[in-house]
Write a protein that holds these residues in place. Sequence first.
Motif, PDB file in Angstrom:
ATOM      1  N   UNK A 109      98.932   4.350  77.090  1.00  0.00           N
ATOM      2  CA  UNK A 109      98.424   5.455  77.908  1.00  0.00           C
ATOM      3  C   UNK A 109      98.896   6.817  77.409  1.00  0.00           C
ATOM      4  N   UNK A 110      99.725   6.832  76.368  1.00  0.00           N
ATOM      5  CA  UNK A 110     100.095   8.109  75.759  1.00  0.00           C
ATOM      6  C   UNK A 110      98.980   8.577  74.831  1.00  0.00           C
ATOM      7  N   UNK A 111      98.488   7.658  74.012  1.00  0.00           N
ATOM      8  CA  UNK A 111      97.480   8.046  73.026  1.00  0.00           C
ATOM      9  C   UNK A 111      96.050   7.791  73.503  1.00  0.00           C
ATOM     10  N   UNK A 112      95.890   6.887  74.490  1.00  0.00           N
ATOM     11  CA  UNK A 112      94.574   6.750  75.126  1.00  0.00           C
ATOM     12  C   UNK A 112      94.613   7.695  76.309  1.00  0.00           C
ATOM     13  N   UNK A 113      93.876   8.782  76.209  1.00  0.00           N
ATOM     14  CA  UNK A 113      94.141   9.898  77.100  1.00  0.00           C
ATOM     15  C   UNK A 113      93.224   9.961  78.307  1.00  0.00           C
TER      16      UNK A 113
END
Lengths: 334, 859
Positions: free
Chosen positions: B731-735
Amino acid sequence: MSLPQFTLLRPRTLQEAVGALGKHASNIRVLAGGTDLIPSMRQKLFEPKYVLDIRQLAELKGVYHHPGGGVSIGALSTLTSVEHSEFLRKHYPVLSEAAATVASPVLRNMGTIGGNICLDTRCLWYNQSLTWRKGCGFCIKKDGDLCHVAPGGTKCWAAFSGDTPAALLCLNAEIELASESGVRRMPLRDFYTGLGDTYRTLQPAELLTRVFLPESLADYRGAYRKLRVRGSIDYPLAGVAVVMKRSNGQVADVQIALTAVNPAPVLVKGIQQLLHGKAVDDQLADAAAVLAAKTAKPLTTSALTPEYRREMIRVFTKRVLLEISGQWPVVSGR
Amino acid sequence: MTNDDFSIIGKPIAMVDAAGKTTGAGKYTDDLTMSGMLVGRILHSPFPHARIKHIDTRRAEKVEGVVAVITGKDAPTPYGILPVGHDEHALAVDKVRYVGDNVACVAAIDEATADQALELIDVEYEVLPAYFDPEEAMKAETNLIHENKLNNIEKDYHHVFGDPEKGFAEADCVAEARYIANEVTHAAMEPHSTLAAFEIDSQTGKPGRLTVWSSTQVPYYLQHKLALVLEMPMAQIRVIKPLVGGGFGGKSEVIPLEIIAAIASRAARAPVKITYTREEVFWAHRGRPRTIIDLKTGVTKDGRITAVKARVVQDGGAYCSYGVVTILYSGALLGALYDIPHIQYDGYRVLTNKPACGAMRGHGTVNVRFAFETQMDELAAKLNLDPAEIRQRNLLQAPCVTINGLRVQSYGLPECIEKTVERSGWKQRKGKLPRGRGLGIACSHYVSGAANSIIRSDMPHSTVNIKIDRDGGVVVYTGASEIGQGSDTMTAQVAAETLGCSLGRIKIVAADTDLTPIDIGSYSSRVTFMAGNATLRAAEQIKKQIAVAAARKMNCPVEELIFRNDVVSRKDASVARAPSPADLAENQPTVSGHVDGQILRGSLQQKRKDEGPKTSMSFEEAVVAAIDFHGALTGTGSYAPPPAARGGKHKGAGVGPSPAYSYSAQVAEVTVDEDTGEVTVHKVWAAHDCGRALNPVSVEGQIIGSVWMGMGQALTEEMVWKDGMLMNPGLLEYRSPSSVESPEVEPIIVESIDPEGPFGAKECSEGSLAATIPAISNAIYDAVGIRLHEAPFTPERVLSALRAKTAHKKIDLTEGVDPTAPIHFREHGGALWFRGKGPERHALDPARRETRAETGGDD
């Protein structure tokens, strides 16, 4: 994802802390806020035998003004405290602005300025779970000898992704490193190597203890602009910090630093020569922006394309220069 | 009937499970624990496509604390959510088909031990060529992902309704373009979790009955698939759904961990819990596929649609999942929003070596709607028509049956458009905003439950039982799954309103296959319509029993009675009054019951107290009176969609029909930063026709949530791929948007009162999502004059389109894919060194890692 097994050490004094570092230098990681270390340990990027929790070292917390001698900031000061320090906000606005953009409010409550300076470089091919990295092959930065970002290359291009170091570089900040053999002080710019893997010159037995801001740069105008997809949480995909002193409407002193587009935060060389003694106008800001963009070497280490990130360095640099020269409507940007 | 005729329906009521969730007292699956419980961890494939030659688990089994290690041979029966798509194994049997595919599972005393053992499972793979692009995959003739799927096509459909050629010949203006929507996933807050436990059979000493607690939207399907794979009778399996922290379709089918936990529990003879890491959630996926839409629309010069032709290719991932349904929805839901006389649809669901796509909020319709509504806007611009007006010129004349066989009875779209136009100040502001700021409009719709269940049968889709005992408490037994959408609250409201009792009397027992009757689950926005109707019927049945007894007491015909506010009264009695405490005390029944037709003491006492016929009774009095006659009251109700709503006869006609459709119209207001390409959504006016809003605050929440999720797909969310590696499995890079990006959303409820919905209600949780994406893309056009044909509209895509229009020095901002005219999917830059190298790819790495681990140390 489970944490690897480790022994937690909780020193109560700096003496104890550097003692432990000296003893276990080859196999220890320092935990200050833990916001970056813990997720990385879960991903098995670090599997140290010891974790040194320094959060009890009260002497490393707080912002102190030494009249005539600048400012010292304890490495354990939270990013929230740096963001909200009235003194810093007034005299070193570029730093409070940069601190305010780090991650999210919750993470800033935990994360420290020292941690932000020491932050591990990041890459989409590196900040992944062990299973994931196995799947695509280990890279130079961890367990392997190849680079997915620059195939065939032998250099690691992981991007330095801290926000505050760009501001600190502009401010000619120095840092203090402590070890069993004493303390040493060095300009922050010498702290970073420019390599993605061995990105800092911190010795294994050393602890970052303080950051110093020179009195001479107090009250410079300054601003930090950060490229990110979301207005919160995200690491920078590009960042520009600018400080400037003007005299009679002309640039008397200026520094520009970039972050998240190279393996280290970097000062833009030649900016002083370009702008010194001149009034910033659209054309001059353009030239400075192009120079900044040339300094940026983004690769596919993160979201958004490298070309776009470099272009944003140009756009942001121009905007910030015009903004702090009072020629652009100030927008509280992302 | 207006909302004033109701006591509980149409009122803003707090969710009945809110307290547990907000205080932390509520239990989700991962909160559950049992004595002797083990932790299960799964070994995933590092290869996108490989044959498993050999698995050796011996080293892992020797680790202290490991109780069981299982592999595909422990449960080789294939399964899948669709009867036509039984192509998955809980653990791979012969092949792995995506990075993250499930290979083995370790059950151990704790997570660290299980993780350690996973590293010691030796798997020998033979790496096969893999397919990552659906249009490439369709050309393949060898090394197919599934042997029986030629050209890697899971399913293709070719539908022609009316005479499209004739329709295009009649058009004055035709638009034709390719649109691409990139892949998104649900990102539900709660990761999947399953706890499985066997009871030891007292006769045989072997594992007997199985109980599974799981974060699922479909307990009944889970029970069904567990029975299939574990080769057990369904009656020996109990599935319980604890609190679920969001599903959005990602839990609407059986996810590998649910079966793996059960197999591991059987092998270990101990309860086993598996909770996915976020990365595993991304691998389990079942999200919205990357989609290529080639769309052609013809209109007359006054804006009437003459024909639509769509070719849709979906990058479905490695397994069928709901894929056949998805590709059918994409075609079927071209209909039922506007009046389209001629439709041609060619849909291809294609297999690739990536995690399987499945159902996601707005299942099948969202990406095609993005293309369609954007093209409508383009046509309006060409014809110099107002974008709101071109939509108003293509309305259905409901009630009607569309050219592709969809029955529309209630149709609130005209009012939705009217209201959003009015509230947003569209007429005064559109085209008059400063440069960089714009308004866009779009519409969408969705089914209120599929009229045909995925398992073809005559089974009711929902059944609800209600029991009332002498305490006056009403227990509703429903199989419907509360997943945060408000299913339990809806059920309580419908039961309370029908029975005329207070909400506090209602207790919901839900989604426990031992206790509750079958409900096919929480998906396709079916629960309010179907389980709501079943609840209504069950409550009416029980109400009749009460009424008979009460009517005798009151000496009046049954039809004379009104049930409301905990009081049963005669119509002619003035306003129904709530019982006073004195009444209640007086009417507290003593011990009484109903045995062999005899009325026992308590009720006789009560009878003695009665002085002549009453004009009203408290709900409890009436219940007691009824129980005296019938014994504990039970009612049952079920719902199956009427035959008229079940669609046409063509191949694939089963998907798309629904007893009712919801409608939505939205206006988005955005600004675009022309130097950076950043898009800011300031406000969205979202009107939604939900039939009747049973709980307006809940409906508004669903509308806002849909808009927000749609905005994520429009602006920031995108699964980024490189040769089958998901670059952003977290969930850091899938925004997903953060609170900072959340615009003001003004929900506008439109009530068309559906003739068949419970109290006239239709769905409200999915239909709004699809309109948000094109509303934003159309607003971007209004703001800065660019047409993006590729979603999401990330800053580099927007800037690239902006720069293409100006004399700027050309920079390749989007890696060769023009977002205004995309041809193929974009891969994340960088290069995997192993591309095409096959088995030797790993020769060095794992070995190096092991030797390093011995010496230890980092940096």
